[in-house]
Each structure stands twice: as structure tokens, then as C-alpha cells.
Design a protein around this motif. Structure first.
Motif, PDB file in Angstrom:
ATOM      1  N   MET A 178      25.493  19.052 -53.820  1.00  0.00           N
ATOM      2  CA  MET A 178      25.582  18.903 -52.417  1.00  0.00           C
ATOM      3  C   MET A 178      24.533  19.599 -51.592  1.00  0.00           C
ATOM      4  SD  MET A 178      28.805  20.873 -50.169  1.00  0.00           S
ATOM      5  CE  MET A 178      30.061  20.454 -51.281  1.00  0.00           C
ATOM      6  N   LYS A 179      24.093  18.710 -50.806  1.00  0.00           N
ATOM      7  CA  LYS A 179      23.083  19.308 -49.665  1.00  0.00           C
ATOM      8  C   LYS A 179      23.649  20.197 -48.727  1.00  0.00           C
ATOM      9  CE  LYS A 179      19.174  17.676 -46.718  1.00  0.00           C
ATOM     10  NZ  LYS A 179      18.712  16.247 -46.232  1.00  0.00           N
ATOM     11  N   GLU A 180      23.072  21.380 -48.510  1.00  0.00           N
ATOM     12  CA  GLU A 180      23.576  22.286 -47.761  1.00  0.00           C
ATOM     13  C   GLU A 180      22.763  22.585 -46.175  1.00  0.00           C
ATOM     14  OE1 GLU A 180      24.537  26.036 -49.518  1.00  0.00           O
ATOM     15  OE2 GLU A 180      25.687  25.168 -51.066  1.00  0.00           O
ATOM     16  N   THR A 181      21.943  21.473 -46.110  1.00  0.00           N
ATOM     17  CA  THR A 181      21.031  21.573 -44.871  1.00  0.00           C
ATOM     18  C   THR A 181      21.006  20.229 -44.461  1.00  0.00           C
ATOM     19  OG1 THR A 181      18.892  21.156 -45.839  1.00  0.00           O
ATOM     20  CG2 THR A 181      19.457  23.417 -45.578  1.00  0.00           C
ATOM     21  N   TYR A 182      21.101  20.394 -43.023  1.00  0.00           N
ATOM     22  CA  TYR A 182      20.944  18.745 -42.520  1.00  0.00           C
ATOM     23  C   TYR A 182      19.575  18.947 -41.611  1.00  0.00           C
ATOM     24  CZ  TYR A 182      22.194  14.722 -39.516  1.00  0.00           C
ATOM     25  OH  TYR A 182      22.169  13.780 -38.791  1.00  0.00           O
ATOM     26  N   THR A 183      18.956  17.875 -41.586  1.00  0.00           N
ATOM     27  CA  THR A 183      17.581  17.657 -40.879  1.00  0.00           C
ATOM     28  C   THR A 183      17.695  16.576 -39.789  1.00  0.00           C
ATOM     29  OG1 THR A 183      16.505  18.412 -42.828  1.00  0.00           O
ATOM     30  CG2 THR A 183      15.051  17.306 -41.012  1.00  0.00           C
ATOM     31  N   THR A 184      17.152  16.901 -38.737  1.00  0.00           N
ATOM     32  CA  THR A 184      17.017  15.836 -37.324  1.00  0.00           C
ATOM     33  C   THR A 184      15.646  16.104 -36.788  1.00  0.00           C
ATOM     34  OG1 THR A 184      18.301  15.041 -35.703  1.00  0.00           O
ATOM     35  CG2 THR A 184      18.794  17.488 -35.946  1.00  0.00           C
ATOM     36  N   SER A 185      15.393  15.176 -36.113  1.00  0.00           N
ATOM     37  CA  SER A 185      14.195  15.353 -34.994  1.00  0.00           C
ATOM     38  C   SER A 185      14.619  15.023 -33.793  1.00  0.00           C
ATOM     39  CB  SER A 185      13.007  14.429 -35.340  1.00  0.00           C
ATOM     40  OG  SER A 185      13.671  12.822 -35.268  1.00  0.00           O
ATOM     41  N   ASP A 186      16.032  14.938 -33.594  1.00  0.00           N
ATOM     42  CA  ASP A 186      16.745  14.634 -32.169  1.00  0.00           C
ATOM     43  C   ASP A 186      16.912  15.912 -31.456  1.00  0.00           C
ATOM     44  OD1 ASP A 186      18.534  14.193 -30.104  1.00  0.00           O
ATOM     45  OD2 ASP A 186      19.385  12.479 -31.152  1.00  0.00           O
ATOM     46  N   LEU A 187      16.200  16.217 -30.538  1.00  0.00           N
ATOM     47  CA  LEU A 187      16.370  17.456 -29.571  1.00  0.00           C
ATOM     48  C   LEU A 187      17.859  17.781 -29.132  1.00  0.00           C
ATOM     49  CD1 LEU A 187      15.088  20.131 -28.547  1.00  0.00           C
ATOM     50  CD2 LEU A 187      14.507  18.615 -26.647  1.00  0.00           C
ATOM     51  N   ALA A 188      18.546  16.772 -28.651  1.00  0.00           N
ATOM     52  CA  ALA A 188      19.593  16.739 -27.986  1.00  0.00           C
ATOM     53  C   ALA A 188      20.798  16.835 -29.027  1.00  0.00           C
ATOM     54  CB  ALA A 188      20.129  15.569 -27.218  1.00  0.00           C
TER      55      ALA A 188
ATOM     56  N   PRO B 286       2.926  17.868 -37.081  1.00  0.00           N
ATOM     57  CA  PRO B 286       1.639  17.402 -36.677  1.00  0.00           C
ATOM     58  C   PRO B 286       1.565  16.139 -36.082  1.00  0.00           C
ATOM     59  CG  PRO B 286       1.187  18.196 -38.992  1.00  0.00           C
ATOM     60  CD  PRO B 286       2.851  18.076 -38.661  1.00  0.00           C
ATOM     61  N   SER B 287       2.466  15.107 -36.031  1.00  0.00           N
ATOM     62  CA  SER B 287       2.495  13.855 -35.329  1.00  0.00           C
ATOM     63  C   SER B 287       3.258  14.079 -33.983  1.00  0.00           C
ATOM     64  CB  SER B 287       3.644  12.966 -36.101  1.00  0.00           C
ATOM     65  OG  SER B 287       4.769  13.545 -36.322  1.00  0.00           O
ATOM     66  N   GLY B 288       3.728  15.238 -33.802  1.00  0.00           N
ATOM     67  CA  GLY B 288       4.504  15.551 -32.305  1.00  0.00           C
ATOM     68  C   GLY B 288       5.840  15.578 -32.422  1.00  0.00           C
ATOM     69  N   LYS B 289       6.353  15.186 -33.305  1.00  0.00           N
ATOM     70  CA  LYS B 289       7.948  15.057 -33.458  1.00  0.00           C
ATOM     71  C   LYS B 289       8.377  16.272 -33.963  1.00  0.00           C
ATOM     72  CE  LYS B 289      10.126  11.760 -35.792  1.00  0.00           C
ATOM     73  NZ  LYS B 289      10.763  10.773 -36.457  1.00  0.00           N
ATOM     74  N   TYR B 290       9.812  16.521 -33.276  1.00  0.00           N
ATOM     75  CA  TYR B 290      10.521  17.835 -33.601  1.00  0.00           C
ATOM     76  C   TYR B 290      10.956  17.571 -34.974  1.00  0.00           C
ATOM     77  CZ  TYR B 290      10.355  18.489 -28.596  1.00  0.00           C
ATOM     78  OH  TYR B 290       9.991  18.643 -27.270  1.00  0.00           O
ATOM     79  N   HIS B 291      11.197  18.872 -35.542  1.00  0.00           N
ATOM     80  CA  HIS B 291      11.717  18.948 -36.894  1.00  0.00           C
ATOM     81  C   HIS B 291      12.776  20.141 -36.968  1.00  0.00           C
ATOM     82  CE1 HIS B 291      12.137  18.966 -41.178  1.00  0.00           C
ATOM     83  NE2 HIS B 291      12.330  20.302 -41.037  1.00  0.00           N
ATOM     84  N   PHE B 292      14.072  19.905 -36.973  1.00  0.00           N
ATOM     85  CA  PHE B 292      15.229  20.872 -36.890  1.00  0.00           C
ATOM     86  C   PHE B 292      16.082  20.833 -38.295  1.00  0.00           C
ATOM     87  CE2 PHE B 292      14.572  19.685 -32.537  1.00  0.00           C
ATOM     88  CZ  PHE B 292      14.282  20.690 -31.968  1.00  0.00           C
ATOM     89  N   GLU B 293      16.174  21.896 -38.515  1.00  0.00           N
ATOM     90  CA  GLU B 293      16.879  22.021 -39.978  1.00  0.00           C
ATOM     91  C   GLU B 293      17.981  23.005 -39.648  1.00  0.00           C
ATOM     92  OE1 GLU B 293      15.502  23.108 -44.518  1.00  0.00           O
ATOM     93  OE2 GLU B 293      13.968  21.925 -43.458  1.00  0.00           O
ATOM     94  N   LEU B 294      19.180  22.855 -40.191  1.00  0.00           N
ATOM     95  CA  LEU B 294      20.478  23.501 -39.933  1.00  0.00           C
ATOM     96  C   LEU B 294      21.248  23.407 -41.133  1.00  0.00           C
ATOM     97  CD1 LEU B 294      20.158  21.152 -37.101  1.00  0.00           C
ATOM     98  CD2 LEU B 294      21.572  23.198 -36.322  1.00  0.00           C
ATOM     99  N   GLU B 295      22.051  24.781 -41.178  1.00  0.00           N
ATOM    100  CA  GLU B 295      22.709  24.982 -42.020  1.00  0.00           C
ATOM    101  C   GLU B 295      24.118  24.019 -42.338  1.00  0.00           C
ATOM    102  OE1 GLU B 295      25.357  28.694 -42.546  1.00  0.00           O
ATOM    103  OE2 GLU B 295      23.546  29.102 -43.954  1.00  0.00           O
ATOM    104  N   ASP B 296      24.200  23.396 -43.103  1.00  0.00           N
ATOM    105  CA  ASP B 296      25.543  22.444 -43.088  1.00  0.00           C
ATOM    106  C   ASP B 296      26.253  22.563 -44.370  1.00  0.00           C
ATOM    107  OD1 ASP B 296      27.197  20.232 -42.319  1.00  0.00           O
ATOM    108  OD2 ASP B 296      25.756  18.683 -43.250  1.00  0.00           O
ATOM    109  N   LYS B 297      26.766  23.787 -44.774  1.00  0.00           N
ATOM    110  CA  LYS B 297      27.478  23.994 -45.971  1.00  0.00           C
ATOM    111  C   LYS B 297      28.818  23.201 -46.320  1.00  0.00           C
ATOM    112  CE  LYS B 297      25.891  28.487 -46.865  1.00  0.00           C
ATOM    113  NZ  LYS B 297      26.165  29.904 -46.673  1.00  0.00           N
ATOM    114  N   ASN B 298      29.461  22.624 -45.051  1.00  0.00           N
ATOM    115  CA  ASN B 298      30.523  22.043 -45.077  1.00  0.00           C
ATOM    116  C   ASN B 298      30.496  20.482 -44.756  1.00  0.00           C
ATOM    117  OD1 ASN B 298      32.231  24.408 -45.872  1.00  0.00           O
ATOM    118  ND2 ASN B 298      31.957  24.838 -43.546  1.00  0.00           N
ATOM    119  N   ASN B 299      29.303  19.898 -44.929  1.00  0.00           N
ATOM    120  CA  ASN B 299      28.921  18.667 -44.489  1.00  0.00           C
ATOM    121  C   ASN B 299      29.758  18.030 -43.065  1.00  0.00           C
ATOM    122  OD1 ASN B 299      27.107  18.122 -46.708  1.00  0.00           O
ATOM    123  ND2 ASN B 299      29.100  17.925 -48.145  1.00  0.00           N
ATOM    124  N   LYS B 300      29.341  19.104 -42.165  1.00  0.00           N
ATOM    125  CA  LYS B 300      30.115  18.741 -40.856  1.00  0.00           C
ATOM    126  C   LYS B 300      29.066  17.681 -40.030  1.00  0.00           C
ATOM    127  CE  LYS B 300      31.756  21.827 -38.591  1.00  0.00           C
ATOM    128  NZ  LYS B 300      31.930  23.099 -37.915  1.00  0.00           N
TER     129      LYS B 300
END
Length: 73
Positions: free
Chosen positions: A1-11, A30-44
Motif C-alpha cells: 500500500m502506497k502511503e504517499t500521494y503526489t500531485t502537481s496541482d497547487l489548488a 526543473p520543468s517549472g511544474k510543482y511537485h507536492f507529496e502528502l502523507e496518505d496512510k488511509n488512501n483518502k
């Protein structure tokens, strides 16, 4: 089970933070895109994405983008 969630969507990343998820990584690639990684232990995150799309927060974000386009065009 993956415990992190990754998105480039700021909102959506802001929505996830507002929903109580913990931010692990926030950077600009480097491409200018955002990279956010959040803890997602419960797959929410996937169910929160549907909630986000149907929320007032999404409407607010879309209106903010529209106003920026008006101001900067």
C-alpha cells in the motif's frame, strides 16, 4: 500500500492540506511544474479528489485563475 500521494496541482494540494493531510515535500521541478507529496496512510486522496472537484473550493480556484487571466492579459 502506497502511503504517499503526489500531485502537481497547487489548488488540490492546498485542499488536501485543508482536509488535514500532512505535507511531506513541496518543490518546483526543473520543468517549472510543482511537485507536492502528502502523507496518505488511509488512501483518502482519491476520494478527496472527487470531493474537491464538486466543492466550492474548486469554483473559487477557477474564478481566481479567470481573474488573473483578465489582469495579466
Amino acid at each position: 500500500m502506497k502511503e504517499t500521494y503526489t500531485t502537481s496541482d497547487l489548488a488540490f494540494a492546498a485542499y488536501l492540506l485543508t482536509s488535514g493531510l500532512r505535507l511531506i515535500v513541496a518543490k518546483r521541478l526543473p520543468s517549472g511544474k510543482y511537485h507536492f507529496e502528502l502523507e496518505d496512510k488511509n488512501n483518502k486522496c482519491e476520494s478527496l479528489r472527487l470531493e474537491f472537484v464538486n466543492s466550492e473550493f474548486m469554483k473559487y480556484d477557477n474564478n481566481l485563475k479567470m481573474l488573473k487571466k483578465i489582469m495579466y492579459s
